[in-house]
Design an enzyme around this catalytic site. Structure first.
Site, PDB file in Angstrom:
ATOM      1  N   ASP A 163       1.320   4.735   1.754  1.00 48.01           N
ATOM      2  CA  ASP A 163       0.954   5.788   2.951  1.00 48.01           C
ATOM      3  C   ASP A 163       1.573   7.070   2.633  1.00 48.01           C
ATOM      4  O   ASP A 163       2.800   6.995   2.140  1.00 48.01           O
ATOM      5  CB  ASP A 163       1.494   5.028   4.054  1.00 48.01           C
ATOM      6  N   ASP A 190       0.947  -1.197  -0.010  1.00 46.16           N
ATOM      7  CA  ASP A 190      -0.085   0.144  -0.035  1.00 46.16           C
ATOM      8  C   ASP A 190       0.937   0.970  -0.045  1.00 46.16           C
ATOM      9  O   ASP A 190       2.162   1.104   0.130  1.00 46.16           O
ATOM     10  CB  ASP A 190      -0.968  -0.208   1.381  1.00 46.16           C
ATOM     11  N   ASP A 195       8.895   3.051  13.522  1.00 43.75           N
ATOM     12  CA  ASP A 195       9.591   1.924  14.346  1.00 43.75           C
ATOM     13  C   ASP A 195      10.907   1.707  13.816  1.00 43.75           C
ATOM     14  O   ASP A 195      11.842   1.981  14.655  1.00 43.75           O
ATOM     15  CB  ASP A 195       8.751   0.733  14.279  1.00 43.75           C
TER      16      ASP A 195
HETATM   17  P1  ATP Z   1       3.789  -3.182   4.726  1.00 41.79           P
HETATM   18  O1  ATP Z   1       2.774  -2.415   4.495  1.00 41.79           O
HETATM   19  O2  ATP Z   1       4.404  -3.752   3.683  1.00 41.79           O
HETATM   20  O3  ATP Z   1       3.327  -4.496   5.789  1.00 41.79           O
HETATM   21  P2  ATP Z   1       4.674  -0.673   6.223  1.00 41.79           P
HETATM   22  O4  ATP Z   1       6.256  -0.619   6.692  1.00 41.79           O
HETATM   23  O5  ATP Z   1       4.081  -0.119   5.329  1.00 41.79           O
HETATM   24  O6  ATP Z   1       4.709  -2.626   5.625  1.00 41.79           O
HETATM   25  P3  ATP Z   1       2.423  -0.288   7.966  1.00 41.79           P
HETATM   26  O7  ATP Z   1       1.756  -1.153   8.882  1.00 41.79           O
HETATM   27  O8  ATP Z   1       1.745  -0.173   6.491  1.00 41.79           O
HETATM   28  O9  ATP Z   1       3.927  -1.137   7.640  1.00 41.79           O
HETATM   29  O10 ATP Z   1       2.759   1.084   8.210  1.00 41.79           O
HETATM   30  C1  ATP Z   1       3.342   2.157   7.601  1.00 41.79           C
HETATM   31  C2  ATP Z   1       4.201   2.770   8.176  1.00 41.79           C
HETATM   32  O11 ATP Z   1       3.810   3.350   9.547  1.00 41.79           O
HETATM   33  C3  ATP Z   1       5.639   2.122   8.758  1.00 41.79           C
HETATM   34  O12 ATP Z   1       6.544   2.058   7.653  1.00 41.79           O
HETATM   35  C4  ATP Z   1       6.041   2.792   9.738  1.00 41.79           C
HETATM   36  O13 ATP Z   1       6.849   3.707   9.472  1.00 41.79           O
HETATM   37  C5  ATP Z   1       4.940   3.332  10.690  1.00 41.79           C
HETATM   38  N1  ATP Z   1       4.550   2.159  11.567  1.00 41.79           N
HETATM   39  C6  ATP Z   1       3.403   1.273  11.515  1.00 41.79           C
HETATM   40  N2  ATP Z   1       3.106   0.902  12.699  1.00 41.79           N
HETATM   41  C7  ATP Z   1       4.145   1.470  13.761  1.00 41.79           C
HETATM   42  C8  ATP Z   1       4.259   1.157  14.979  1.00 41.79           C
HETATM   43  N3  ATP Z   1       3.687   0.070  15.439  1.00 41.79           N
HETATM   44  N4  ATP Z   1       5.154   1.886  15.525  1.00 41.79           N
HETATM   45  C9  ATP Z   1       6.027   2.947  14.893  1.00 41.79           C
HETATM   46  N5  ATP Z   1       5.706   3.018  13.550  1.00 41.79           N
HETATM   47  C10 ATP Z   1       4.702   2.332  12.884  1.00 41.79           C
HETATM   48 MG    MG Z   2       2.339  -0.351   4.271  1.00 47.34          MG
END
Ligand code: ATP
Ligand code: MG
Length: 462
Positions: A80, A78, A158
């Site tokens: 963001d 996705d 994170d």
């Molecule tokens: P994917 O969507 O491929 O699983 P992602 O890194 O994009 O991985 P998401 O859950 O979509 O993960 O979250 C988007 C972003 O928000 C992350 O890349 C991170 O920067 C931040 N994020 C998400 N969850 C947390 C958390 N629990 N603590 C701190 N930052 C977070």
């Molecule tokens: Mg994501």
């Protein structure tokens, strides 16, 4: 691990002296010429949102997994977006916008099935009087609806590889925590003090595992060190959130690798305590064999772009714990096999749902798959033909086949019979059923000497 993410290494060298392990962030800008992200790989809808924010004078960045995966030449799940516009300002710019979230207000811009999530930069949470954040006794963040600067936003993320911002104003990447360096080295490194960050949000522990497995990277030693000791904090995470996380962990194509890492870090038992009860040092109990077969087969299906049903994994994980519980109940309460299984199904699912909230629509399917295991043994008359027509037949059969691999013997023979029956032309199917009629009842009944007194017909739905 060496990855070619950039067209030259200038920015990499300039960033190498800085380190964010004390929680501070240092901006390192990688210009358009120095990285490989092209707008052609960003979804049109995400670009539309970025441009509109930018054209109205706001900062607008693609952030998180989108930037990370594009740099790795992977397709992001996705896109963001992070901005300095407030949710209300975002809503004014987009008619197709919904504001969501209690913990932190976010804007969802809807484009048919694609949703672009836009978040206002988040600020710090250490000064309670200045903002409305709150922490539990364990240090867990309960609320964090405070807006801040982009630097603060980066510090709140994170891992370093998740804190890279692609700036739509000049197509540069703003790397606040040396994420680029870690991405190249294949390192998952927490921003700030790992223990504090895990205490704030224990889900970060399973996120570390998830990214390590998904991206085939190593968890940096300081980031890995506190996990085992803090694994118990997972019990404080709401069961509904754990359900969502469990799907991302185990049903994204690297389930088997993720499961092994979760076990290594003592995190699996917080998600599936009933399953973990049957773990052995040799990792070969029937429960463990089933988990392995189910995860490997799910990974295979996902990597072949086939559909998967989340309920199937839960049914498989919990099948042998269910058998053991049913055996106990049959003895304790003198129940028939069928009644014991029905009662044990409730117990096992209730226990599981307390930790990880499987929604009802899935738990109903789990029960269907389990019940089919009983029904698939009864094939005479019209039964086999009727079973074949059932909606959940395929899932029930797939599970029988997996059980065949674990149990072998009669279960394996039964699975083979059903495979042949499905593949056979209808005349042959009739013959197969007739051949059963001349045989003695299957081994299933012979296995249940204590059920002899009862009617031979279990109270199945037949
Ligand atoms: P994917 O969507 O491929 O699983 P992602 O890194 O994009 O991985 P998401 O859950 O979509 O993960 O979250 C988007 C972003 O928000 C992350 O890349 C991170 O920067 C931040 N994020 C998400 N969850 C947390 C958390 N629990 N603590 C701190 N930052 C977070
Ligand atoms: Mg994501």
């Amino acid at each position: 691990m060496c990855r070619k993410l950039f067209t030259n290494t200038k920015s990499d060298q300039s960033s190498s002296a800085k380190n964010s392990s004390n929680g501070d962030v240092n901006l390192n800008i990688i210009t358009r010429q120095e990285h490989t992200i092209s707008r052609a790989h960003i979804s049109d809808n995400a670009l539309k949102v970025l441009y509109r924010l930018h054209n109205h004078g706001y900062d607008a960045f693609l952030v998180g997994g989108g930037v990370r995966d594009l740099l790795l030449d992977k397709e992001p799940k996705d896109f963001d977006i992070a901005t300095n516009a407030t949710p209300e300002q975002i809503k004014q710019l987009f008619r197709n916008c919904r504001l969501i979230g209690r913990r932190f207000r976010l804007a969802h811009i809807m484009f048919g099935r694609e949703i672009i999530e836009v978040a206002t930069f988040r600020g710090h949470h250490q000064e309670p009087e200045k903002n409305q954040s709150a922490q539990s006794k364990e240090g867990m963040l309960l609320r964090d609806n405070v807006y801040g600067t982009v630097e603060e936003d980066a510090e709140r993320r994170d891992f370093t590889i998740n804190a890279m911002y692609y700036n739509i104003a000049d197509f540069s990447i703003h790397d606040y925590a040396n994420g680029v360096k870690d991405l190249k080295a294949g390192v998952i490194r927490m921003i700030g003090d790992p223990e504090t960050r895990y205490r704030e949000d224990p889900v970060r522990m399973i996120r570390a595992i998830r990214f390590a497995a998904k991206l085939d990277m190593k968890i940096e030693p300081n980031t890995a060190a506190p996990i085992k000791e803090l694994a118990h904090l997972m019990t404080g995470v709401p069961a509904a959130r754990l359900f969502e996380e469990s799907l991302k962990l185990l049903q994204s194509g690297q389930g088997w690798a993720t499961y092994q890492l979760l076990r290594e870090f003592d995190l699996f038992s917080s998600l599936f305590p009933t399953v973990a009860q049957y773990f052995t040092p040799e990792q070969n109990s029937d429960v463990e064999q089933m988990v392995e077969i189910a995860l490997k087969s799910t990974d295979k299906r996902i990597n072949e772009a086939k559909r998967i049903n989340p309920a199937f994994m839960f049914a498989a994980f919990l099948w042998y714990p269910l058998q053991k519980r049913a055996q106990e109940l049959a003895v304790e309460r003198k129940l028939s096999q069928y009644d014991a299984i029905m009662m044990a199904s409730n117990d096992i699912l209730d226990d599981q749902v307390r930790h990880l909230a499987i929604p009802r629509r899935h738990s109903a399917t789990v029960r269907d798959i389990w019940q089919l295991q009983l029904r698939l043994t009864r094939r005479t008359g019209k039964r086999a033909f009727q079973l074949l027509e059932l909606n959940k037949f395929r899932a029930g059969f797939d599970m029988l086949e997996m059980r065949g691999k674990v149990e072998q013997g009669q279960t394996e023979a039964l699975a083979l019979w059903w495979q042949e029956f499905q593949d056979a032309p209808s005349v042959h199917r009739q013959n197969m059923v007739q051949a059963l009629g001349t045989q003695k009842p299957t081994g299933r009944r012979r296995k249940r000497p204590n059920a002899k007194k009862k009617s031979t017909k279990p109270k199945a739905q037949e």
